[in-house]
Design an enzyme around this catalytic site. Structure first.
Site, PDB file in Angstrom:
ATOM      1  N   ASP A  86      67.824   5.861  43.134  1.00  0.00           N
ATOM      2  CA  ASP A  86      68.591   4.657  43.437  1.00  0.00           C
ATOM      3  C   ASP A  86      69.819   4.999  44.263  1.00  0.00           C
ATOM      4  O   ASP A  86      69.837   6.010  44.965  1.00  0.00           O
ATOM      5  CB  ASP A  86      68.976   3.947  42.135  1.00  0.00           C
ATOM      6  CG  ASP A  86      68.946   2.435  42.266  1.00  0.00           C
ATOM      7  OD1 ASP A  86      69.883   1.884  42.870  1.00  0.00           O
ATOM      8  OD2 ASP A  86      67.986   1.806  41.775  1.00  0.00           O
ATOM      9  N   HIS A 127      74.468  -0.617  42.059  1.00  0.00           N
ATOM     10  CA  HIS A 127      73.075  -0.881  41.717  1.00  0.00           C
ATOM     11  C   HIS A 127      72.449   0.201  40.839  1.00  0.00           C
ATOM     12  O   HIS A 127      71.794  -0.089  39.827  1.00  0.00           O
ATOM     13  CB  HIS A 127      72.286  -1.035  43.020  1.00  0.00           C
ATOM     14  CG  HIS A 127      70.897  -1.517  42.856  1.00  0.00           C
ATOM     15  ND1 HIS A 127      69.817  -0.673  42.725  1.00  0.00           N
ATOM     16  CD2 HIS A 127      70.396  -2.768  42.811  1.00  0.00           C
ATOM     17  CE1 HIS A 127      68.711  -1.383  42.624  1.00  0.00           C
ATOM     18  NE2 HIS A 127      69.033  -2.660  42.664  1.00  0.00           N
ATOM     19  N   SER A 168      64.624  -5.485  41.002  1.00  0.00           N
ATOM     20  CA  SER A 168      65.343  -4.239  40.712  1.00  0.00           C
ATOM     21  C   SER A 168      65.671  -4.123  39.233  1.00  0.00           C
ATOM     22  O   SER A 168      65.768  -3.021  38.699  1.00  0.00           O
ATOM     23  CB  SER A 168      66.652  -4.173  41.498  1.00  0.00           C
ATOM     24  OG  SER A 168      66.476  -3.654  42.766  1.00  0.00           O
TER      25      SER A 168
END
EC number: 3.4.14.10
Length: 776
Positions: free
Chosen positions: A146, A373, A559
């Protein structure tokens, strides 16, 4: 009370071509970060009024740029600024009614509200951990591919059984690399000159048998995200303006005092003095207009203490207090995997970082995240909050390694090189699972260098790879690569329950039953594969980096669905390892698909939801019951009979001519075993008598039986869409084990038919005084 104010962030996508369909390792991609607009957040064709009324309240977050490109599949809202520092149901699978009822019949109180922030009930993960507390992910290692990870984030320090949560933090992009090949010697007072030219003092207590100090430097803004850089610049500008105004005030006072003392200035020296005073005032005022902050420079020093490489940073340029941030006061770090320590640049930025030294001290890697994220994704999968277990991730006992694939220099895009490095790191750490909430559109499905590497790792090393399906729905054939287009990867769609809508999203009138987010990408792939494997909750309030100045944040997207599914699989692996059940990506995927709860009433809903909403406890029972069955992947190749075009993985008819005639297809089924399978014990004895079925024999016809051996078999499929109406139609061909029908489908072959509607055109002349138009 929690502040549920929302933060709107925007996303854009790259214009570069897809590298998933290319053998080049230098092509670029981005995290699959998705923004949920207020009008599309929970919309569904059966709940249009609900969508219109509720979505004006919610906005998505930006995790860098996204859109249809490779981005973290998510959106977010701010929450609590606290501190700095045959359907999926056959056999065991079950049906929709009871499952949806248990989720829909809820009433929010404090505990159910907190539970909705980190949804686990929807996939039965909470019940599974309650029944089997020792199977909470213990013994499982997950690699998070990620945007990077903040080791100081809440809930990501230790596992439920007290082990270190994070085993390693790696920058696979090279965006934080510093050249430390320059070697200097300290003088007798411990002084060295840094790479930036600043004199530095080393701490006399630091061990350095060789006396060699390697130096390098870097602009700190190159290590920060755009949002963090903007905040730091704003604070620095504010402090600079205050100081500049003080200097202007002093200069004006000096000028005023001079004028008061000298009412008439005729002397040449006095005139020059006054001109100097006035010039200083003018200069200070103009300086504000020319202000430009290119960022502080940090100096790095690397040395070997006789055992390991050590790293220290001088961050005085970030501090207002000249006594803070000195090199000699820095607590030295080494490679994270050795001591699992991290640093913080300054109180101003509150940005944590990790140091890794490579190439015998010649390269220093400063690892920071390129967006919140990655930390959020890691939290959904594995966060452990001893003080509030309802906010735990799905598998609080699992450990992780963070592989940063989002390049800070490219706005969090990933590259083929970074992905390859991440996969190597996952294999070196003997990871059981990989979660990758990144992706992008691809020209060719199930193709590309990285796809080949993943497939090899799955087949040879039994690595289970989970990825987001994408956020480009609700149009057909919008699944992204690699999650939605690769056979060896479990692609996950995003589901929202009534509890999630009411609690996490603060919707006044939540839906009466669970459904898929409308932006969740849909299949089929261009070669006919279903695209989405399963679904999982696509929103959560999870930990975010400390530099965001809050502990947790709400994000939505595939996600978020992907780490939810990945954490649930970690629970299964934890149980399988503890009970000695062989672990195989093939059997795990089959268990997930065959025990999921269908979402939606129509066959074509599978194009969005896959086989349905995964159910951990039922998948566990499936794996236990059929643990002695062969670990086989059924590879499907489909060709139009008599054609030599490249094979596909399903049947996909969408042209008008193809829908107006019957066609015959040849299907090749090849059983694939993991590398190392015994010829005499596994391959030779393999023989399965299969019953072949279709979901609608009036449209799709197949033979009744097939005897399948290790070398594979083929059979014909006849598709007759001539009696179908206009629109989307979905069917399946599937194989059932005659000796163990309770195993339910061993393989499925999707058949998608888009029957186009003919548009009538009125070929009349349109006359004006000037010219004639005729439609063509």
């Amino acid at each position: 009370m929690m502040d549920l104010s929302l933060q709107l962030l925007q996303v854009h996508g790259p214009s570069c071509p897809s590298y998933w369909a290319s053998s080049s390792s230098s092509s670029l991609s981005r995290p699959r970060d998705f923004i949920i607009s207020s009008s599309s957040f929970l919309l569904h064709r059966r709940l249009k009024s609900f969508g219109r009324r509720s979505f004006s309240r919610s906005r998505g977050i930006r995790l860098r740029r996204s859109g249809s490109s490779a981005m973290p599949c998510s959106s977010s809202e701010n929450l609590t600024a606290s501190r700095v520092g045959c359907g999926g149901g056959g056999g065991i699978g079950g049906g929709v009614g009871a499952e949806n009822a248990s989720v829909a019949n809820f009433k929010l109180n404090e505990s159910t509200f907190l539970a909705s922030l980190m949804p686990k009930k929807e996939i039965r993960a909470d019940r599974f951990v309650e029944d089997h507390p020792e199977f909470d992910g213990r013994g499982v290692v997950i690699a998070i591919f990620d945007s990077g990870f903040d080791p100081s984030a809440a809930g990501l320090h230790v596992t439920s059984d007290g082990k270190p949560k994070v085993l390693d933090v790696i920058d696979c992009t090279g965006s934080g690399d510093i050249d430390t090949s320059t070697v200097v010697k300290a003088d007798e007072d411990g002084h060295i000159r840094g790479a930036s030219g600043v004199p530095l003092v080393v701490n006399s207590s630091w061990k350095n048998p060789t006396g060699e100090w390697r130096v390098g430097c870097k602009l700190v803004y190159q290590l920060f995200t755009d949002d963090l850089t903007s905040r730091v610049k704003k604070e620095r500008r504010k402090n600079w303006d205050e100081k500049n105004q003080e200097e202007i005030a002093k200069a004006l006072k000096n000028l005023y005092d001079f004028d008061q003392k000298h009412s008439k200035v005729e002397d040449t020296k006095l005139k020059k003095t006054r001109e100097d005073l006035q010039s200083k005032v003018d200069f200070l005022k103009k300086q504000a207009d020319k202000y430009e902050d290119k960022g502080p420079v940090i100096d790095a020093v690397v040395w070997h203490d006789g055992e390991v490489w050590r790293v220290a940073l001088d961050t005085q340029s970030l501090e207002e207090d000249p006594d803070c941030g000195k090199l000699a006061d820095f607590s030295p770090l080494t490679n994270y995997r050795i001591e699992r320590k991290y640093g913080v640049f300054s109180r101003l930025d509150a940005c944590s970082f990790v140091a890794n030294v490579y190439d015998e001290g010649k390269v220093l890697s400063i690892v920071t995240d390129s967006s919140p994220h990655g930390t959020h994704v890691a939290g959904i999968a594995t966060a452990h909050h001893p003080e509030e277990h309802l906010l735990n991730g799905v598998a609080p006992g699992a450990q992780i390694i963070s592989c940063k694939i989002g390049d800070s220099r490219l706005g969090s895009m990933e590259t083929g090189t970074g992905l390859s490095r991440a996969l190597i790191a996952a294999l070196e750490h003997n990871c059981d699972l990989v979660n990758m909430s990144y992706g992008e559109p691809a020209l060719l499905p199930d193709y590309g260098r990285f796809v080949d590497l993943v497939t090899e790792a799955v087949n040879k090393r039994r690595l289970i790879f989970v990825s987001s399906a994408g956020n480009s729905g609700p149009a057909l054939t919008t699944v992204g690569a690699p999650g939605g287009t690769t056979s060896s990867i479990i692609g996950v769609g995003a589901y929202v329950s009534p509890a999630m809508a009411a609690g996490a999203h603060s919707v006044v009138e939540p839906p009466s039953e669970g459904l898929e987010y409308t932006w969740s990408s849909r299949g089929p792939t261009s070669d006919g594969d279903l695209g989405v494997c399963i679904s999982a909750p696509g929103g959560a309030v999870a930990p975010v980096p400390t530099w965001t100045l809050q502990r947790r944040m709400l994000m939505n997207g595939t996600s978020m669905a992907s780490p939810s599914a990945c954490g649930a699989i970690a629970l299964l692996l934890s149980a399988m390892k503890a009970e000695g059940i062989p672990v195989s990506p093939y059997t795990v995927r089959r268990a997930l698909e065959n025990t999921s709860t269908p979402v939606g009433d129509l066959p074509e809903d599978k194009l969005t939801t896959g086989q349905g909403l995964m159910q951990v406890d039922k998948a566990y029972e499936y794996l236990k019951k059929f643990q002695d069955c062969p670990c086989v992947n059924y590879q499907i190749k489909v060709n139009l009979s008599g054609k030599t075009i490249p094979p596909s993985r399903g049947i996909y008819l969408r042209e008008g001519t193809a829908c107006r005639q019957s066609t015959e297809w040849t299907v090749q089924v090849d059983p694939k075993f993991h590398e190392g399978a015994s010829n005499l014990k596994e391959l030779v004895p393999f023989e399965e008598c299969l019953e072949l079925h279709t979901t609608d024999e009036g449209v799709v016809r197949v033979p009744d039986y097939l005897l399948l051996t290790h070398n594979g078999r083929s059979f014909n499929v006849v598709v007759d869409p001539t009696n179908l109406g206009y629109g989307v139609h979905y069917f399946e061909v599937y194989g059932i084990d005659c000796k163990a029908p309770e195993r339910v489908p061993l393989f499925r072959i999707p058949v998608t038919i888009i029957f186009p509607e003919t548009v009538q055109i009125d070929l009349q002349f349109i006359s004006t005084n000037v010219f004639h138009l005729r439609p063509h």
